[in-house]
Write an enzyme that holds these catalytic residues in place. Structure first.
Site, PDB file in Angstrom:
ATOM      1  N   SER B  94       0.985  -1.242   0.172  1.00 35.98           N
ATOM      2  CA  SER B  94      -0.142   0.043  -0.002  1.00 35.98           C
ATOM      3  C   SER B  94       0.813   1.137  -0.067  1.00 35.98           C
ATOM      4  O   SER B  94       1.511   1.730   1.119  1.00 35.98           O
ATOM      5  CB  SER B  94      -0.963   0.012   1.357  1.00 35.98           C
ATOM      6  N   LYS B 169      -7.292   2.125  -2.755  1.00 33.12           N
ATOM      7  CA  LYS B 169      -6.848   1.703  -1.427  1.00 33.12           C
ATOM      8  C   LYS B 169      -6.943   3.073  -0.245  1.00 33.12           C
ATOM      9  O   LYS B 169      -7.266   2.953   0.760  1.00 33.12           O
ATOM     10  CB  LYS B 169      -5.503   1.035  -1.275  1.00 33.12           C
TER      11      LYS B 169
END
Lengths: 294, 294
Positions: B94, B169
């Site tokens: 991420s 995300k």
């Protein structure tokens, strides 16, 4: 048991209709008169709230705000003047939890029960008898009213003593407003970064970001369907109640305060009558960019 | 097709394990070496990312943050030095959506495909192969990687072109943080007003306030189970990414900014390693009152 229903607006009229349809005798009263369709269905039109209280054993109130409930209860032609011991007053309006506890004490002093039972689900839920009902009452009073609630709603919870229903409703309105704001920030970020907000919403529905608001209000933001629904100006009222409560309780609710400011901005830009999903407009105006085009 | 996996921490190790268990040949490399359990399972330990890129046709990266991905890709012993045309690089970390697009261009210039596919679901999801995977890729590259994603996760969505996975995300982390904050404000209000927060949570789950966060993190706030889960310090990183992106994109994300400040306060009060549901502590400290006692 004879019933009463005071306040026959877009919420109250269909709710009273469900009680009548189930075969109950309903004494009805409203500021603007009893709708002819309800009279045709069998409602007994009363001239004042006092008359309703004299005729009914258990009566519901469904009016817009705290001052209206106070007027219905304690005004010149109010319920209090017609009550006798053993009767039950059920306020289904969404009003101040603090005022509710004071109203309840005054009604209880007359030998009557007081129940607060605000709802969530709006006009659609009122018509479909699928309202969520959050109840503050004694166990005994709740048991008495519950079969009637079941004619009007589906998720019926006894949250606690008198006032707890209104407290729960305020908590509901805090989460709903802040979840709308959260979805607004996320979809605006995604759209401005070049992603398709509809696909982002779809992907997020599978994980921890999933919520009823992402599902329903997220779709409204993407499809620009801002017809109400639940109006910005009503949510402004509810967040004011939350902040009034926070002040009295000595709490700091920073995002609730901020969300109210954003709703004020929506209203200033002509959006007071739009659905509360249009809260995203406050973010869009600040960024000079929209999640999606109309 | 020969696979590679770089980054074998608490997320990467079980994810690589699923690929091996499905019968794939996996060249593995990690800063702190390849775990013996993975070697026993059949992983082929490589000394550098360059070696992995030379051996594998398709390789996954799962490391903590943007600088780590940059090092794995373009460092002295990085993937770029071992790539040849036609190979595929899949970053499941991420990291920054902006940096991702730059990384992708440099990898594509070598004749290779780049896919960003960050996940949600944490260590539990990695072990159970139930991760939510948000993918940015061409349709063609997505089709090639999808059967492998299905060995590691369940909700797998192609959100858009390269970078869209990371954007999604970030949007996810914005909503999760702000929904936690929302539930915190609501439960704190309810508890301070004298209602039982557990009953309020139960009542709210039936209506528009319903969310995965109210369900899972709301319960954590009430039961005071702040062991992670997902740590405050990791969510701080993600909100910094969101705000860095907002700055670059010219967006104002007021509640994301405010939530990061609250997380900073949580960390200042010793909570950096606690679950992110402990964001409610920032509100509780400000109000000198807790949703519930431990």
């Amino acid at each position: 048991m004879k019933l009463g229903f005071i306040g026959l607006g877009i919420m109250g009229a269909p709710m009273a209709g469900h009680l009548i349809a189930a075969g109950h005798e309903v004494f009805a009263q409203s500021r603007s008169g009893v709708p002819p369709t309800l009279v045709d269905a069998g409602a007994i039109a009363s001239k004042t709230a006092t008359q309703v209280a004299q005729s009914a054993d258990l009566m519901f109130i469904m009016v817009p705000d705290t001052p209206h409930v106070e007027e219905v209860l304690f005004g010149e032609h109010g319920i209090a003047k017609g009550l006798s011991p053993g009767k039950t007053v059920v306020d289904m309006s969404s009003i101040s939890p603090i005022a509710t506890k004071q109203f309840a004490q005054r009604i209880q002093a007359l030998g009557c029960d007081y129940v607060d039972a605000p709802v969530s689900g709006g006009e659609v839920g009122a018509k479909a008898a699928s309202l969520t009902i959050m109840v503050g009452a004694t166990e005994e009073a709740f048991a008495r009213v519950k079969p009637l609630f079941e004619l009007m709603g589906k998720n019926i919870t006894l949250v606690g003593d008198v006032g707890a229903g209104q407290t729960c409703k305020v908590a509901n309105q805090i989460i709903v407003a802040l979840n709308i704001e959260a979805v607004g920030e996320a979809l605006l970020f995604a759209a401005k970064a070049g992603a398709d907000p509809a696909r982002v919403r779809q992907a997020l529905m599978g994980g921890f970001a999933a919520s009823r608001i992402l599902e329903v209000h997220g779709e409204r933001m993407i499809k620009r369907t801002f017809n109400p629904g639940f109006r910005i100006e009503l949510h402004q009222k509810d967040l004011k109640l939350a902040l009034e409560g926070a002040g009295a309780l000595g709490l700091s609710l920073p995002h609730t305060a901020s969300a109210l400011q954003m709703m004020n901005s929506c209203a200033a830009n002509g959006g007071a009558q739009l659905d509360h999903s249009s809260l995203v407009r406050a973010l869009e105006i600040a960024a000079n960019f929209q999640v999606a085009q109309a």
